[in-house]
Design an enzyme around this catalytic site. Sequence first.
Site, PDB file in Angstrom:
ATOM      1  N   GLU A 109       0.875  -1.131  -0.035  1.00  0.00           N
ATOM      2  CA  GLU A 109      -0.078   0.030   0.032  1.00  0.00           C
ATOM      3  C   GLU A 109       0.930   1.172  -0.061  1.00  0.00           C
ATOM      4  O   GLU A 109       1.678   1.351   0.601  1.00  0.00           O
ATOM      5  CB  GLU A 109      -0.839   0.122   1.421  1.00  0.00           C
ATOM      6  CG  GLU A 109      -1.841   1.323   1.428  1.00  0.00           C
ATOM      7  CD  GLU A 109      -2.451   1.331   2.621  1.00  0.00           C
ATOM      8  OE1 GLU A 109      -3.294   2.252   2.898  1.00  0.00           O
ATOM      9  OE2 GLU A 109      -1.921   0.536   3.758  1.00  0.00           O
ATOM     10  N   LYS A 154      -9.600   2.175  -3.300  1.00  0.00           N
ATOM     11  CA  LYS A 154     -10.065   1.856  -1.938  1.00  0.00           C
ATOM     12  C   LYS A 154     -11.463   2.380  -1.855  1.00  0.00           C
ATOM     13  O   LYS A 154     -11.758   3.648  -1.726  1.00  0.00           O
ATOM     14  CB  LYS A 154      -9.081   2.279  -0.532  1.00  0.00           C
ATOM     15  CG  LYS A 154      -9.520   1.573   0.529  1.00  0.00           C
ATOM     16  CD  LYS A 154      -8.332   1.917   1.633  1.00  0.00           C
ATOM     17  CE  LYS A 154      -8.901   1.401   2.842  1.00  0.00           C
ATOM     18  NZ  LYS A 154      -7.557   1.735   3.888  1.00  0.00           N
ATOM     19  N   CYS A 212      -5.388  -2.759   2.844  1.00  0.00           N
ATOM     20  CA  CYS A 212      -5.158  -2.636   4.346  1.00  0.00           C
ATOM     21  C   CYS A 212      -6.659  -2.987   5.098  1.00  0.00           C
ATOM     22  O   CYS A 212      -7.126  -4.098   5.007  1.00  0.00           O
ATOM     23  CB  CYS A 212      -5.135  -1.159   4.492  1.00  0.00           C
ATOM     24  SG  CYS A 212      -4.197  -0.897   6.338  1.00  0.00           S
TER      25      CYS A 212
END
Length: 517
Positions: free
Chosen positions: A274, A339, A392
């Site tokens: 990430e 995301k 994440c």
Amino acid sequence: MSSTAGNGGAWRVLLAFAAGALTVFSYAPFHLALLPFATLAALFWLWQRASSPRDAVLTGFAFGMGLFGVGISWISVALETFGGVPPVVAFLGMLGLVIYLSLFPALAGWTVARFTQPETTARLVAGVAAWTLAEWLRGYLFTGFGWLAVGYAQVLPNYAMPLGGFAPIGGVYLVSFAVAACAAAFVYISNGLTVERWRAIPIGLAVVALFFGVGSAVGRIAWTTEEGAPLAVSLVQGNVAQHEKFDPAYRTRNFEMYQRLVRSAQGRLVVLPESAFTVFLDEVPVDVLQSLEASGRERNGDVLVGMFTIEAPLVENGDPRIYNSVLSLGMAEPQLYRKHHLVPFGEAIPLKSVFGWFINAVLNIPLADQASGPARQRPFAVAGQRVAVNICYEDVFGAELASVASDATLFVNVTNDAWYGRSIGALQHNQIAQVRALELGRPMLRATNTGITSAIGHDGMVLAQLPWFTQAILDVEITGRQGETPYVRWRDAFVVGFAGLVLIVVLAHSRRRRNPD
């Protein structure tokens, strides 16, 4: 006067708090998987003896304060060490979060004490259902925080406990239901022994044996099957210190480092962590992007790299839309994942008009006001696989990952847990990813900045992982999977419906017994 206030109330609250705190040792890195049977049994035992809803609320709240106060204390590292928050403010912020999360076991306690009688089987059964529903609600309400559901403890690095077999059917919350049911059975046995009701022993043991037996049996079912040839994958762990990661002085060094690691990787699919590049896509030097694309083409594969993308505001005078993204470069056409499920206060500002000043004035978190990508995004078609990417914190939400599982052959998670230093947070996170793989019946590949970088099989087992806080590449061979587990089809609806039905039936039965006319 309630029993909590006038009859040993302090020790009841202390016992509940201690039981909650001890539950933390059931998760990674301690893996005392049988511990929740004892700690939840202690909570249910206290609820059995609660003479009022207030008593049950206090014990449930105290249990939550112990569980979350110890279990997620690592969040303070991000706030104080890397977020630049003064210690007092960090403490108050953590205290507020722990208090909020503790309201859910408190709610479960209120429910069972309000509608059932003390020291009854109905209260035990209601406790199991209410605990499960409270865990699910905690993982759903206000974007959700499903960390430390007790079901996670049943999946260890190298094997799953028998109750872990329920994960592909009803997800982690069905595993939690099974754990809670076994804990309640032990309380049932204890209550029976107290009054010399000996038949409680075989009945309680039968309940435990039933859950363990069924869990073990369904855990042997191959819900998905292999698809295609094994794929060589390289998971890159850059080990960039958090205080250097967003520092412009280190950008050139990091560009060069990741190019070097990608060139030396052996896999057809190479995955970077990430925000490997802590700049927007149009700020990445063209020669860096060309180098990564060439490396992907040379191996007849692709490179996945984490970075940020930006788009114009939707309204005049609005803020630009910033996305935490993953870009593919190589043989396939470039593909972009943005995301969707953002971390409140860390990536998104809830009620921005109310809290925006606090984020800007107190928290020193880069890019803390991001936009959310689409809820459903197609898996990447790369290196001969259909790869569903998540970033994440998104792997905490099983139902969201399940929505794309049917179209994917494997999952990739890119993470930067360096925010939490050498705390247990990253280890708990890897265990959560194991349960996701088991629920979905697909491998989960994790490329992280400082760890835990790991390859997890479709059965939830860790196939290989890198040492923490080292710069290295994890080269593995993985085979994609096809098919659907029951959880992919039903998601959380099965366990919510089942636990809800149990609770309704028990509460209705208790009401009829109190009001026979």
